[in-house]
Design an enzyme around this catalytic site. Structure first.
Site: not given
Length: 302
Positions: A141, A146, A189, A208
């Site tokens: 993730h 990110h 997010e 993700s």
């Protein structure tokens, strides 16, 4: 920063608590070296399976900046990337550095890292039996989702500004911190961006996740609404299901400009207003799509 021997800090049902970032037993503050030589064949295989699956899925779904940055960083399915090698590329591009961590950080520690252009990356990856879902952020993730957009100068500046704003919000109090958390949730997010060829994904929680990648763009259930800073900071969200609402930016420059002013007066205004349920559409929203609401839970917004 003191380097410590790495631990795997993750959720255990008997110990865990629910937070706005998942289920975790404890917060951890340690910064650790990535134990790259200690990754097992299963660890590398898990990375490879997830990387190949998501890259195939994200073609035509993720924003151009994300896919181009992943390629520029040299990420691929062969093995878990090395933080030190990624740092050479990332540092040269935008001055950011990846630091290894054991799990979820306390908010103030997290904000301090971002404000100083350090991005915390969980060193451990999910087990093979967790390949489709894990409650808390893991290496896949953090690193796949990110890190690539930190190669984009505008987004990199936004993340640093967010960290500095987080330090200030933490000092103001819990309501301000909650307002700012919603901004992170609905942009970093779970954000969407409008490109020349349609809506695309940039949020790490979407890119993700196989299911959320499809849901965010192709499902009729969620709302898709134009970016509005104060509206987002009032809007509750979901941590246990797909999102009911996604907010759409026109560019990373728009995101940076909207969040440049001092937030203290905004927090004061928001303190006098009610929060907005995750699935609600308001009369002044710029609606890209009004969701059908199919499958929505009737409670559980946070």
């Amino acid at each position: 920063m003191n380097q410590a021997a790495p631990r795997r800090v993750e959720y255990k049902p008997a110990e865990g608590m629910q937070t706005d970032k998942g289920y975790v037993p404890v917060y951890t503050t340690a910064v650790v070296e990535q134990p790259w030589l200690d990754y097992s064949a299963d660890d590398h295989a898990t990375w490879g399976t997830l990387y190949a699956r998501q890259r195939e899925l994200l073609a035509g779904r993720a924003c151009d900046e994300f896919l181009q940055a992943q390629d520029a960083m040299g990420m691929d399915a062969r093995s878990i990337p090395r933080f030190d090698q990624l740092n050479e590329v990332l540092g040269a591009a935008t001055g950011w550095t990846l630091v290894g961590v054991e799990g979820l950080l306390p908010e103030l520690d997290f904000f301090d890292h971002l404000a100083n252009r350090r991005f915390p990356v969980t060193w451990w990856i999910r087990r093979p039996d967790q390949i489709d879902y894990i409650a808390e952020p893991d290496l896949f993730h953090d690193l796949f989702g990110h890190v690539p957009l930190l190669m984009d100068p505008m987004f990199a500046d936004y993340m640093q500004a967010y960290g500095a704003g987080g330090v200030k919000a933490h000092a103001i109090g819990p309501e301000a911190l909650q307002n700012l958390t919603r901004l992170y949730w609905y942009t970093v997010e779970f954000g969407l961006i409008r490109q020349h060829d349609g809506l695309r994904i940039y949020g790490a929680g979407i890119v993700s996740s196989k299911g959320e990648s499809l849901h965010s763009l192709e499902s009729a259930a969620p709302n898709r609404i134009g970016f509005d800073l104060e509206r987002i900071m009032r809007t509750r969200y979901r941590i246990d299901t797909f999102q009911k609402t996604y907010f759409v930016i026109d560019s990373f420059e728009q995101l940076m400009q909207a969040t440049a002013p001092d937030f203290a007066p905004i927090y004061a205004r928001l303190a006098q207003q009610d929060t907005i349920p995750a699935g609600e559409i308001r009369a002044d929203d710029a609606v890209h799509q009004r969701g059908s609401g199919e499958g929505w839970a009737t409670d559980g917004d946070v």
